[in-house]
Design a protein around this motif. Structure first.
Motif, short mmCIF file in Angstrom:
data_model
loop_
_atom_site.label_atom_id
_atom_site.label_comp_id
_atom_site.label_asym_id
_atom_site.label_seq_id
_atom_site.Cartn_x
_atom_site.Cartn_y
_atom_site.Cartn_z
N GLU A 140 -0.86 -3.43 11.65
CA GLU A 140 0.47 -3.90 11.27
C GLU A 140 1.46 -2.75 11.18
O GLU A 140 2.59 -2.84 11.68
CB GLU A 140 0.41 -4.63 9.92
N SER A 159 0.83 -1.20 0.00
CA SER A 159 0.00 0.00 0.00
C SER A 159 0.87 1.25 0.00
O SER A 159 2.08 1.19 0.29
CB SER A 159 -0.90 0.02 1.24
N THR A 165 -3.22 0.92 9.79
CA THR A 165 -3.44 -0.51 10.04
C THR A 165 -2.72 -0.92 11.33
O THR A 165 -1.72 -0.30 11.70
CB THR A 165 -2.90 -1.38 8.89
#
Length: 212
Positions: free
Chosen positions: A127, A58, A125
């Motif tokens: 992560e 991303s 996110t």
């Protein structure tokens, strides 16, 4: 031959990944984080989107890698500075002086300001949040480390909360440098005070507060 081939392949992958980060960094600094797309990065690197996705999933992931690279470079320079001085206080003084005197890294300061603005409320996110926090906590913070050293050797006052004061100093330095570097010309005209003087007074006030 096989181990050598694997090593060359890994080097190629690492170089390609670094090329993507550097191309993206230039685009972000020139156009801003919200104006750059994955398509822009692909075109700048001369690769396909499929190749890009082998390294990054991303745009946010690339932005975080650029931020981590910039902070890592700052930490590396800082670690070279902290050896200047005999006491924790003297080393802190040296580190602050370096920050005040430095005219470089305007692009890095600009990127950090954009990063802070884009991720004001939350990280995109779990992560990336975990990745970023792990990086931040991977080693001692320079200001905290020097305050601890100064408290231990008696050059810095004993009654401070090292963690709270260390991060207070860090935030003051980052915010003031951002403002003086990014808007210094206009601030000089608006306030009739040289930004270099503002930075010097900032360092002097910090040092006066923590000195034993």
């Amino acid at each position: 031959m096989q181990p050598k081939w694997k090593e060359q392949l890994e080097q190629h992958r690492n170089q390609r990944r670094e090329d993507i980060i550097q191309a993206a960094k230039e685009l972000f600094i020139t156009h801003g984080l919200t104006k750059v797309t994955l398509k822009d990065i692909v075109e700048a690197c001369g690769i396909s989107k499929v190749t890009l996705y082998k390294y990054f999933r991303s745009l946010d992931e690339i932005i975080f890698e650029v931020e981590i690279e910039i902070l890592s470079a700052w930490l590396e320079r800082t670690n070279q500075t902290v050896h200047q001085g005999k006491s924790g206080y003297e080393k802190l003084q040296s580190l602050l002086k370096q920050g005040v005197d430095s005219k470089d890294n305007a692009d890095a300061i600009r990127f950090i300001a954009m990063f802070d603005t884009l991720y004001q409320e939350e990280y995109p996110t779990p992560e990336l949040e975990s990745r970023f926090r792990s990086f931040l906590r991977s080693g001692p913070h320079p200001f905290l480390a020097l305050l601890q050293e100064g408290v231990a050797d008696g050059s810095i006052r004993q009654d401070i909360d090292v963690k709270a004061i260390g991060y207070t100093i860090s935030n003051i330095v980052i915010a003031t440098r951002q403002r003086m570097i990014l808007r210094g010309k206009l601030l000089h005209q608006d306030q009739d005070v040289d930004p270099a003087i503002v930075l010097k007074h900032m360092a002097d006030m910090i040092l006066a507060y923590v000195k034993s």
